[in-house]
Motif scaffolding. Sequence first.
Motif, mmCIF file in Angstrom:
data_model
loop_
_atom_site.group_PDB
_atom_site.id
_atom_site.type_symbol
_atom_site.label_atom_id
_atom_site.label_comp_id
_atom_site.label_asym_id
_atom_site.label_seq_id
_atom_site.Cartn_x
_atom_site.Cartn_y
_atom_site.Cartn_z
ATOM 1 N N MET A 1 2.312 -34.203 -4.835
ATOM 2 C CA MET A 1 1.927 -35.613 -4.849
ATOM 3 C C MET A 1 0.442 -35.724 -4.505
ATOM 4 N N LYS A 2 -0.295 -36.495 -5.317
ATOM 5 C CA LYS A 2 -1.739 -36.560 -5.106
ATOM 6 C C LYS A 2 -2.102 -37.420 -3.898
ATOM 7 N N TYR A 3 -1.451 -38.578 -3.767
ATOM 8 C CA TYR A 3 -1.797 -39.518 -2.708
ATOM 9 C C TYR A 3 -0.568 -39.916 -1.898
ATOM 10 N N LYS A 4 -0.839 -40.316 -0.652
ATOM 11 C CA LYS A 4 0.219 -40.882 0.175
ATOM 12 C C LYS A 4 -0.405 -41.857 1.162
ATOM 13 N N ILE A 5 0.320 -42.940 1.428
ATOM 14 C CA ILE A 5 -0.070 -43.925 2.436
ATOM 15 C C ILE A 5 0.949 -43.866 3.563
ATOM 16 N N VAL A 6 0.465 -43.707 4.778
ATOM 17 C CA VAL A 6 1.329 -43.650 5.957
ATOM 18 C C VAL A 6 0.920 -44.767 6.902
ATOM 19 N N VAL A 7 1.888 -45.531 7.377
ATOM 20 C CA VAL A 7 1.625 -46.598 8.346
ATOM 21 C C VAL A 7 2.587 -46.445 9.509
ATOM 22 N N ASP A 8 2.290 -47.079 10.638
ATOM 23 C CA ASP A 8 3.267 -47.101 11.725
ATOM 24 C C ASP A 8 4.101 -48.373 11.623
ATOM 25 N N SER A 9 5.154 -48.464 12.424
ATOM 26 C CA SER A 9 6.121 -49.549 12.262
ATOM 27 C C SER A 9 5.630 -50.899 12.759
ATOM 28 N N SER A 10 4.440 -50.958 13.373
ATOM 29 C CA SER A 10 3.876 -52.267 13.698
ATOM 30 C C SER A 10 3.493 -53.025 12.436
ATOM 31 N N SER A 11 3.524 -52.353 11.287
ATOM 32 C CA SER A 11 3.218 -52.975 9.994
ATOM 33 C C SER A 11 4.329 -53.899 9.519
ATOM 34 N N ASN A 12 5.515 -53.785 10.130
ATOM 35 C CA ASN A 12 6.692 -54.554 9.695
ATOM 36 C C ASN A 12 7.177 -54.150 8.306
ATOM 37 N N LEU A 13 6.780 -52.974 7.833
ATOM 38 C CA LEU A 13 7.172 -52.517 6.504
ATOM 39 C C LEU A 13 8.304 -51.496 6.580
ATOM 40 N N SER A 14 8.949 -51.252 5.443
ATOM 41 C CA SER A 14 9.992 -50.232 5.340
ATOM 42 C C SER A 14 9.543 -49.169 4.344
ATOM 43 N N ASN A 15 10.236 -48.041 4.320
ATOM 44 C CA ASN A 15 9.814 -46.902 3.514
ATOM 45 C C ASN A 15 9.836 -47.162 2.014
ATOM 46 N N ASP A 16 10.544 -48.193 1.579
ATOM 47 C CA ASP A 16 10.604 -48.487 0.148
ATOM 48 C C ASP A 16 9.586 -49.543 -0.273
ATOM 49 N N TYR A 17 8.603 -49.834 0.566
ATOM 50 C CA TYR A 17 7.615 -50.871 0.257
ATOM 51 C C TYR A 17 6.836 -50.532 -1.007
ATOM 52 N N ILE A 18 6.447 -49.276 -1.144
ATOM 53 C CA ILE A 18 5.760 -48.821 -2.356
ATOM 54 C C ILE A 18 6.633 -47.763 -3.024
ATOM 55 N N LYS A 19 6.975 -48.005 -4.288
ATOM 56 C CA LYS A 19 7.774 -47.062 -5.064
ATOM 57 C C LYS A 19 6.940 -46.589 -6.246
ATOM 58 N N ASP A 20 6.364 -45.410 -6.099
ATOM 59 C CA ASP A 20 5.471 -44.877 -7.127
ATOM 60 C C ASP A 20 5.586 -43.349 -7.084
ATOM 61 N N PRO A 21 5.910 -42.702 -8.217
ATOM 62 C CA PRO A 21 6.081 -41.246 -8.212
ATOM 63 C C PRO A 21 4.813 -40.476 -7.877
ATOM 64 N N ASN A 22 3.662 -41.138 -8.020
ATOM 65 C CA ASN A 22 2.395 -40.455 -7.769
ATOM 66 C C ASN A 22 1.763 -40.815 -6.428
ATOM 67 N N ILE A 23 2.278 -41.870 -5.797
ATOM 68 C CA ILE A 23 1.716 -42.324 -4.524
ATOM 69 C C ILE A 23 2.866 -42.523 -3.530
ATOM 70 N N GLY A 24 2.916 -41.670 -2.552
ATOM 71 C CA GLY A 24 3.982 -41.763 -1.562
ATOM 72 C C GLY A 24 3.701 -42.834 -0.516
ATOM 73 N N PHE A 25 4.747 -43.218 0.177
ATOM 74 C CA PHE A 25 4.605 -44.214 1.239
ATOM 75 C C PHE A 25 5.630 -43.917 2.326
ATOM 76 N N GLN A 26 5.187 -43.971 3.594
ATOM 77 C CA GLN A 26 6.103 -43.689 4.704
ATOM 78 C C GLN A 26 5.712 -44.484 5.938
ATOM 79 N N VAL A 27 6.722 -44.975 6.634
ATOM 80 C CA VAL A 27 6.534 -45.686 7.888
ATOM 81 C C VAL A 27 6.968 -44.782 9.034
ATOM 82 N N ILE A 28 6.089 -44.570 10.001
ATOM 83 C CA ILE A 28 6.404 -43.753 11.170
ATOM 84 C C ILE A 28 6.756 -44.699 12.323
#
Length: 277
Positions: A1-28
């Motif tokens: 995977m070329k890119y990934k965005i990681v945020v902490d849970s103060s963002s109020n987001l969930s792991n499925d916020y961004i669904k893109d095969p080339n750009i990952g997304f994860q909430v810690i």
Amino acid sequence: MKYKIVVDSSSNLSNDYIKDPNIGFQVIPLTLRINNVDYVDNEKLDVKQMLSELNKTKIKPTSSCPSPQAFADSYADAENIIVITISSKLSGVFNSAFIGGMDINNHKVHVIDSKATAGNLILLADKAYELMKQDLEFEEICTKLEEYNKTLNLFFVLDKFDNLVRNGRMSKLVAFVATSLAIKPVCIAENGEIKVYKKLRTLKMALKGMVSEISNLVTGQDLSQKTCIVCAIEGEDVGPLVKKLIEEEYNFKEVRLVYNRGLCAFYALENGVIVSF
């Protein structure tokens, strides 16, 4: 995977916020400790039940940040990683994220201190995704995000300041104003710290005053190109009310209502609202 965005849970987001095969997304997730029980701030957390326990406990509740290893593990499946964290002056998450990337080989990790929380992290994540879709050089993406971060603002109004005060997230002066006087202050995130922006007498006045004060921070800006994020507890009136007031007074491209997850609910409590723009 070329890119990934990681945020902490103060963002109020969930792991499925961004669904893109080339750009990952994860909430810690951060962890909340209430009455000697740990609540992990993930999608499984029942916010209303957590708040119920929080209101009943006589033991000081606390929050703790993820370990550097939790961040290091999240970096493993991408080449270029943007990490966006809650203000480093309010939590140790930024340090954990930074340390987690120190021994990562063949990966580039850039950690952004949002100097805020909640909607500011969402706006930064949205901007990171937009820039990554342009296929820019990673260093250029980082530079543009840091510049964009400087343009963001955060106001909030709380009905109760209990946990911010008990956990040392507010200066003694702000804590005194918020808890000892018969006022509801409009507060602002200023260089990563909480400051009183305006003092009003009731919650309703404070909410309207907060919306009115937005104009002072967006003078000369084309709001039709900007998004405003309103974060509040699901099922309460304050979130929809503030969203409606903002939509009536300003021409933001979008005013989005997002429900607080664990950490933001833990500190903002009932009837608290956070506005980012």
